[in-house]
Design a protein around this motif. Structure first.
Motif, PDB file in Angstrom:
ATOM      1  N   ALA A 145      55.632  33.930  55.278  1.00 11.28           N
ATOM      2  CA  ALA A 145      54.743  35.299  54.730  1.00 11.28           C
ATOM      3  C   ALA A 145      54.790  34.760  53.737  1.00 11.28           C
ATOM      4  CB  ALA A 145      54.789  36.461  55.605  1.00 11.28           C
ATOM      5  N   GLU A 146      53.777  35.856  52.865  1.00 14.40           N
ATOM      6  CA  GLU A 146      53.382  36.173  51.553  1.00 14.40           C
ATOM      7  C   GLU A 146      53.869  37.381  51.104  1.00 14.40           C
ATOM      8  OE1 GLU A 146      50.173  36.616  48.005  1.00 14.40           O
ATOM      9  OE2 GLU A 146      49.810  36.631  50.108  1.00 14.40           O
ATOM     10  N   TYR A 147      55.280  37.165  50.436  1.00 12.63           N
ATOM     11  CA  TYR A 147      55.898  38.262  49.848  1.00 12.63           C
ATOM     12  C   TYR A 147      55.639  38.563  47.870  1.00 12.63           C
ATOM     13  CZ  TYR A 147      57.814  38.535  54.201  1.00 12.63           C
ATOM     14  OH  TYR A 147      57.797  37.877  55.870  1.00 12.63           O
ATOM     15  N   THR A 148      55.945  39.536  47.989  1.00 17.11           N
ATOM     16  CA  THR A 148      55.520  39.784  46.655  1.00 17.11           C
ATOM     17  C   THR A 148      56.736  40.939  45.724  1.00 17.11           C
ATOM     18  OG1 THR A 148      53.144  39.069  46.802  1.00 17.11           O
ATOM     19  CG2 THR A 148      54.216  40.803  43.993  1.00 17.11           C
ATOM     20  N   PHE A 149      57.752  41.097  44.640  1.00 21.58           N
ATOM     21  CA  PHE A 149      58.467  41.664  44.278  1.00 21.58           C
ATOM     22  C   PHE A 149      58.723  42.018  43.309  1.00 21.58           C
ATOM     23  CE2 PHE A 149      59.832  38.987  47.976  1.00 21.58           C
ATOM     24  CZ  PHE A 149      60.407  39.565  49.314  1.00 21.58           C
ATOM     25  N   LEU A 150      58.943  43.319  42.852  1.00 23.37           N
ATOM     26  CA  LEU A 150      58.713  44.348  41.500  1.00 23.37           C
ATOM     27  C   LEU A 150      60.749  43.951  40.782  1.00 23.37           C
ATOM     28  CD1 LEU A 150      57.366  44.786  38.970  1.00 23.37           C
ATOM     29  CD2 LEU A 150      56.117  46.505  39.651  1.00 23.37           C
ATOM     30  N   ASN A 151      60.530  44.275  39.549  1.00 23.89           N
ATOM     31  CA  ASN A 151      61.824  44.640  39.351  1.00 23.89           C
ATOM     32  C   ASN A 151      61.830  46.495  39.413  1.00 23.89           C
ATOM     33  OD1 ASN A 151      63.944  45.580  37.118  1.00 23.89           O
ATOM     34  ND2 ASN A 151      64.434  43.060  37.762  1.00 23.89           N
ATOM     35  N   LEU A 152      62.561  46.869  39.610  1.00 24.25           N
ATOM     36  CA  LEU A 152      62.881  48.590  39.485  1.00 24.25           C
ATOM     37  C   LEU A 152      62.586  49.031  38.508  1.00 24.25           C
ATOM     38  CD1 LEU A 152      65.513  48.290  42.540  1.00 24.25           C
ATOM     39  CD2 LEU A 152      63.277  49.360  42.859  1.00 24.25           C
ATOM     40  N   ALA A 153      63.456  48.276  37.593  1.00 18.66           N
ATOM     41  CA  ALA A 153      63.010  48.926  35.912  1.00 18.66           C
ATOM     42  C   ALA A 153      62.445  48.107  34.836  1.00 18.66           C
ATOM     43  CB  ALA A 153      64.974  47.920  35.281  1.00 18.66           C
ATOM     44  N   ASP A 154      61.026  48.274  35.630  1.00 16.04           N
ATOM     45  CA  ASP A 154      60.413  46.903  34.961  1.00 16.04           C
ATOM     46  C   ASP A 154      59.307  48.415  34.333  1.00 16.04           C
ATOM     47  OD1 ASP A 154      57.627  44.965  34.929  1.00 16.04           O
ATOM     48  OD2 ASP A 154      56.876  46.665  34.643  1.00 16.04           O
ATOM     49  N   GLU A 155      59.707  48.187  32.154  1.00 12.63           N
ATOM     50  CA  GLU A 155      58.745  49.218  31.287  1.00 12.63           C
ATOM     51  C   GLU A 155      57.394  49.440  31.704  1.00 12.63           C
ATOM     52  OE1 GLU A 155      62.705  46.407  30.733  1.00 12.63           O
ATOM     53  OE2 GLU A 155      60.510  45.598  31.607  1.00 12.63           O
ATOM     54  N   THR A 156      56.806  48.126  32.309  1.00 12.52           N
ATOM     55  CA  THR A 156      55.250  48.264  32.428  1.00 12.52           C
ATOM     56  C   THR A 156      55.145  49.836  33.344  1.00 12.52           C
ATOM     57  OG1 THR A 156      54.837  45.861  31.726  1.00 12.52           O
ATOM     58  CG2 THR A 156      52.736  47.001  32.565  1.00 12.52           C
ATOM     59  N   VAL A 157      55.228  49.137  34.253  1.00 11.85           N
ATOM     60  CA  VAL A 157      55.062  50.551  35.440  1.00 11.85           C
ATOM     61  C   VAL A 157      56.108  51.691  35.352  1.00 11.85           C
ATOM     62  CG1 VAL A 157      54.426  48.903  37.352  1.00 11.85           C
ATOM     63  CG2 VAL A 157      56.438  49.529  37.606  1.00 11.85           C
ATOM     64  N   ALA A 158      57.457  51.869  34.615  1.00 11.01           N
ATOM     65  CA  ALA A 158      57.795  52.849  34.749  1.00 11.01           C
ATOM     66  C   ALA A 158      58.562  53.941  35.553  1.00 11.01           C
ATOM     67  CB  ALA A 158      57.644  53.374  33.007  1.00 11.01           C
ATOM     68  N   VAL A 159      58.167  53.595  36.442  1.00 13.41           N
ATOM     69  CA  VAL A 159      58.878  54.623  37.194  1.00 13.41           C
ATOM     70  C   VAL A 159      60.267  55.305  36.924  1.00 13.41           C
ATOM     71  CG1 VAL A 159      59.875  54.767  40.248  1.00 13.41           C
ATOM     72  CG2 VAL A 159      58.157  53.211  39.338  1.00 13.41           C
ATOM     73  N   PRO A 160      59.395  56.345  36.743  1.00 10.69           N
ATOM     74  CA  PRO A 160      60.570  57.519  36.289  1.00 10.69           C
ATOM     75  C   PRO A 160      61.778  57.921  37.836  1.00 10.69           C
ATOM     76  CG  PRO A 160      58.761  58.878  37.353  1.00 10.69           C
ATOM     77  CD  PRO A 160      58.515  57.502  37.874  1.00 10.69           C
ATOM     78  N   TRP A 161      62.718  56.640  37.822  1.00  6.92           N
ATOM     79  CA  TRP A 161      63.782  57.461  39.158  1.00  6.92           C
ATOM     80  C   TRP A 161      64.502  58.601  38.303  1.00  6.92           C
ATOM     81  CZ3 TRP A 161      62.706  54.718  42.994  1.00  6.92           C
ATOM     82  CH2 TRP A 161      62.365  53.336  42.961  1.00  6.92           C
ATOM     83  N   PRO A 162      64.389  59.316  39.351  1.00  2.23           N
ATOM     84  CA  PRO A 162      65.102  60.186  39.106  1.00  2.23           C
ATOM     85  C   PRO A 162      67.156  60.593  38.668  1.00  2.23           C
ATOM     86  CG  PRO A 162      65.130  60.645  41.588  1.00  2.23           C
ATOM     87  CD  PRO A 162      64.000  59.386  40.999  1.00  2.23           C
ATOM     88  N   ILE A 163      67.226  58.745  39.809  1.00  2.00           N
ATOM     89  CA  ILE A 163      68.769  58.709  39.594  1.00  2.00           C
ATOM     90  C   ILE A 163      68.511  57.609  38.769  1.00  2.00           C
ATOM     91  CG2 ILE A 163      71.348  58.138  40.164  1.00  2.00           C
ATOM     92  CD1 ILE A 163      70.116  60.162  42.698  1.00  2.00           C
ATOM     93  N   LEU A 192      56.841  42.316  35.569  1.00  3.08           N
ATOM     94  CA  LEU A 192      55.285  42.568  36.210  1.00  3.08           C
ATOM     95  C   LEU A 192      53.934  41.597  36.010  1.00  3.08           C
ATOM     96  CD1 LEU A 192      53.402  44.219  37.753  1.00  3.08           C
ATOM     97  CD2 LEU A 192      52.417  45.491  35.657  1.00  3.08           C
ATOM     98  N   ASP A 193      54.487  41.357  34.574  1.00  2.00           N
ATOM     99  CA  ASP A 193      53.995  40.500  34.278  1.00  2.00           C
ATOM    100  C   ASP A 193      53.797  38.908  34.311  1.00  2.00           C
ATOM    101  OD1 ASP A 193      56.298  39.774  32.969  1.00  2.00           O
ATOM    102  OD2 ASP A 193      56.135  39.676  30.996  1.00  2.00           O
ATOM    103  N   THR A 194      55.481  38.777  35.380  1.00  2.00           N
ATOM    104  CA  THR A 194      55.238  37.132  35.861  1.00  2.00           C
ATOM    105  C   THR A 194      54.632  37.355  38.000  1.00  2.00           C
ATOM    106  OG1 THR A 194      57.323  38.009  36.130  1.00  2.00           O
ATOM    107  CG2 THR A 194      56.929  36.725  34.199  1.00  2.00           C
ATOM    108  N   VAL A 195      54.635  38.693  37.713  1.00  2.00           N
ATOM    109  CA  VAL A 195      54.112  38.783  39.453  1.00  2.00           C
ATOM    110  C   VAL A 195      53.039  38.156  39.682  1.00  2.00           C
ATOM    111  CG1 VAL A 195      53.462  40.161  40.955  1.00  2.00           C
ATOM    112  CG2 VAL A 195      55.332  40.981  39.660  1.00  2.00           C
ATOM    113  N   ARG A 196      52.842  37.453  40.541  1.00  2.00           N
ATOM    114  CA  ARG A 196      51.498  37.073  41.438  1.00  2.00           C
ATOM    115  C   ARG A 196      51.588  37.941  42.895  1.00  2.00           C
ATOM    116  NH1 ARG A 196      52.993  33.164  45.262  1.00  2.00           N
ATOM    117  NH2 ARG A 196      51.748  34.026  46.608  1.00  2.00           N
ATOM    118  N   PRO A 197      49.965  38.764  42.141  1.00  2.00           N
ATOM    119  CA  PRO A 197      49.617  39.852  43.277  1.00  2.00           C
ATOM    120  C   PRO A 197      48.935  38.927  44.325  1.00  2.00           C
ATOM    121  CG  PRO A 197      48.498  38.972  40.812  1.00  2.00           C
ATOM    122  CD  PRO A 197      49.256  37.926  41.095  1.00  2.00           C
TER     123      PRO A 197
END
Length: 186
Positions: A142-160, A177-182
């Protein structure tokens, strides 16, 4: 947990990603909820996505963090016990690529995640059971895509802080994100 909510659906900033309030009924014995009821859910706007499998992720420690994973199937996510901070990133091709939505999920909330939207969560309570219905079976082809949890572009505001969180090495090594294949449209 919020007792007494009415079953309701809420749109989010990501197309197709829907947040749900789930009625939870409690008394001195504990609580009960109807977690999934096809007819009622479809009536308030959930796509009839025909789930074929139910998965549960048990997370022993506060700060356990998993994701960001986008799969080629839809998910209906809820929490059986505990509480999570959820983060979703649109990893589908198109104008929404990279858009983020976050929310806390406890037994009184659920979320529908459409195919191609990256899913991640961080536990806010020990012994959290994270449950999800899916409408296809896992396969290595199957076609899976992954993104780094610490990606600076999306900047998820993790509480921990991710430095203090429990993560797998695999999740730490996901691409930015800049290397993720959509994920392509169906």
């Amino acid at each position: 947990m919020d007792f007494g909510k009415e079953l309701s659906a809420h749109e989010t900033t990501i197309s197709g990603l829907m947040l749900f309030d789930i009625p939870v009924h409690g008394d001195n014995r504990g609580w009960f909820k109807e977690n999934w009821q096809r007819e009622k859910m479809v009536a308030i706007g959930l796509p009839d996505f025909e789930p074929v499998q139910n998965n549960i992720s048990f997370n022993r420690s506060v700060g356990t963090t998993r994701g960001i994973h986008a799969e080629p199937w839809d998910k209906f996510i809820s929490v059986a016990t505990g509480r999570v901070f959820g983060a979703w990133v649109d990893l589908r091709e198109g104008d929404g690529f990279g858009r983020v939505f976050t929310a806390e999920i406890d037994p009184s909330r659920a979320i529908f995640v459409p195919r191609g939207v990256g899913n991640a969560f961080q536990t806010l309570e020990a012994d959290t059971a994270y449950s999800y219905l899916v409408n296809d079976h896992w396969t290595p082809e199957a076609e899976y895509t992954f993104l780094n949890l610490a990606d600076e572009t999306v900047a998820v505001p993790w509480p921990i802080s991710l430095d203090s969180a429990e993560l797998s090495q695999k999740d730490r090594d996901h691409p930015r994100l800049d290397t993720v294949r959509p994920i392509t449209s169906r």
